[in-house]
Write an enzyme that holds these catalytic residues in place. Structure first.
Site, PDB file in Angstrom:
ATOM      1  N   HIS A  86      29.665  -6.858  53.101  1.00 16.84           N
ATOM      2  CA  HIS A  86      30.237  -7.550  51.993  1.00 16.84           C
ATOM      3  C   HIS A  86      30.539  -6.576  50.660  1.00 16.84           C
ATOM      4  CE1 HIS A  86      28.630 -11.871  52.667  1.00 16.84           C
ATOM      5  NE2 HIS A  86      28.434 -11.100  53.852  1.00 16.84           N
ATOM      6  N   SER A 104      30.965  -1.743  44.450  1.00 14.42           N
ATOM      7  CA  SER A 104      31.329  -2.531  43.432  1.00 14.42           C
ATOM      8  C   SER A 104      30.420  -4.103  43.461  1.00 14.42           C
ATOM      9  CB  SER A 104      32.912  -2.924  43.493  1.00 14.42           C
ATOM     10  OG  SER A 104      32.999  -3.766  44.546  1.00 14.42           O
TER      11      SER A 104
END
Ligand code: HEM
Ligand SMILES: *[C@@H]1O[C@H](CO)[C@@H](O)[C@H](O)[C@H]1NC(C)=O
Ligand SMILES: *[C@@H]1O[C@H](CO)[C@@H](O)[C@H](O)[C@H]1NC(C)=O
Ligand SMILES: *[C@@H]1O[C@H](CO)[C@@H](O)[C@H](O)[C@H]1NC(C)=O
Length: 375
Positions: A86, A104
């Site tokens: 992910h 991130s």
């Protein structure tokens, strides 16, 4: 040779590597046995090809002891592997977005954890946060996520020894939404999303070896920990076989996640996995992994390396793969087999080119698969 490679890496991540260089004093440098290869012996006696990698051994000990419950292939490993995906898949040629495996999803958790496709990811992010902070002199956030995935997978019998490359810079911005595929997306959507990130249909099937050590908590929240195959603690081919059983489609209770019931009690099948197993573009590759464990390991390892460095130039990173523990082999009684009380008639073969392999069922009555216990 090593020094030059290290110097160029140090320019990229000056402060992080400076600390590592200063700590090199205690390490013994062995003479090369050949002109090409040199090995450094770390303080713990293990050898690595690049001395900066020595700093990873104490982190492995911490993760095994305190994150992976002493070295299990359980819930935290499964979730850590899902997190590698992910984070990394936030990469798009079409959008000119090159973040990729940059951490991130943690650094911009306030944005990315709000994406529908990231449901449940908050749990492993919360769990990993103190470890990320504790080891941030050695590993960036993006490094940590991929490192935890590679170390975690090494606890799973039958897994390949994954690569780990060190030196990802910190993320500069959040990933855009809709880059993480969802189980109700059509096969067309999934193929095109992965193509946009640089993966072909064979590589998608390869990445889905991960669903061999996986369970769902949020597809149907009334049955948390429901695994995708009968052996969620082993990286075997049962996932590919069991997804090929006939099953009954029914909507998930949580806003139609596209859940598909399996023929094996206690198991669940994602709609996307079910369709990829039956689509002419992916069915033969899917079937090929059922009876070829060496191939399963090779293609998963290669696809995971590619995923783990999405958004980065491999030459900017230091190859620390030799610190990753060697996974236990498949147990001798492992598959491939059909579940008890099923026959080939229960299989919905989908590869036109190659006959379905002659699998036989385990003896005994139908079994019910236990949920993966929460950690
Ligand atoms: C077509 C692409 C994919 C889709 C639609 C998909 C979807 C899902 C869904 C819905 C879950 C269940 C989450 C939950 O309810 O807790 C899941 C679990 C998981 N996925 Fe995927 N996935 C895909 C590809 C991948 C890839 C490429 C990887 C890794 C390389 C991966 C690794 C995992 C793992 C390890 C779990 C289990 C997590 C756990 O047991 O806690 N998936 N996936
Ligand atoms: C590492 O984490 C500490 C908090 O534990 C923080 O103060 C520091 O800024 C972090 N360093 C980096 C390089 O992110
Ligand atoms: C998955 O489906 C949703 C809803 O239709 C859509 O918004 C999203 O863009 C799709 N994701 C991909 C990766 O195609
Ligand atoms: C075998 O499976 C059938 C359904 O396919 C079920 O009705 C039967 O009870 C099962 N038998 C045993 C011994 O588990």
């Amino acid at each position: 040779m090593e020094l030059r490679a290290s110097s160029s890496s140090a320019m990229i991540l000056t402060t992080r590597f400076l600390a590592l260089f200063l700590s090199l004093g205690f390490q013994v440098v062995h003479a090369a046995t050949t002109a090409q290869t040199k090995a450094f012996t770390c303080a713990n006696g293990q050898t690595v090809s690049n001395s900066v990698c020595c700093a990873l051994f104490p982190i492995i000990d911490d993760l095994q002891e305190n994150l992976f419950d002493g070295g299990e292939c359980g819930e935290e490993v499964h979730e850590s592997l899902r997190l590698t995906f992910h984070d990394a898949i936030g990469f798009s040629n079409a959008l000119h977005f090159t973040g990729g495996a940059d951490g991130s999803i943690v650094t911009f958790a306030d944005v990315e954890l709000g994406f529908h496709a990231n449901i449940g990811i908050d749990e492993i992010v919360d769990t990993q946060l103190p470890f990320i902070a504790a080891h941030n002199a050695t590993l960036s956030t993006g490094d940590f996520i991929q490192f935890a995935g590679a170390v975690g997978v090494s606890n799973c019998p039958g897994a390949p020894r994954l690569n780990f490359l060190l030196g990802r810079p910190e993320a500069k911005e959040a990933s855009p939404d809709f880059l993480v595929p969802e189980p109700f997306n059509t096969t067309d959507m999934i193929l095109s999303r992965f193509a946009d990130a640089g993966f072909d249909s064979d590589e998608i099937v390869a990445l889905l070896v991960s669903h061999s050590i996986a369970a769902a908590d949020h597809v149907d929240p009334t049955i948390p920990g429901t695994p995708f195959d009968s052996t969620p603690e082993i990286m075997d081919s049962q996932f590919f076989i069991e997804v090929q059983l006939r099953g009954t489609l029914f909507p998930g209770t949580a806003g139609n996640q596209g859940e598909v019931e399996s023929d094996v009690e206690g198991e669940m099948r994602l709609q996307s996995d079910s369709e990829l197993a039956r689509d002419p573009r992916t069915a033969c590759e899917w079937q090929s992994l059922m009876t070829d464990h060496t191939k399963l390991q090779q293609v998963f390892k290669a696809a995971m390396l590619k995923l783990s460095i999405l958004g980065h130039n491999e030459n900017d990173l230091v190859d620390c793969s030799d610190v990753i523990p060697i996974p236990p082999p498949l147990p001798s009684n492992a598959g491939p087999h059909l579940p008890p009380n099923t026959t080939l008639k229960d299989i919905q073969a989908a590869c036109a080119a190659t006959p379905f392999p002659h699998l036989t069922a385990l003896p005994g009555p139908s079994t019910s698969i236990s949920p993966v216990p929460p950690s």
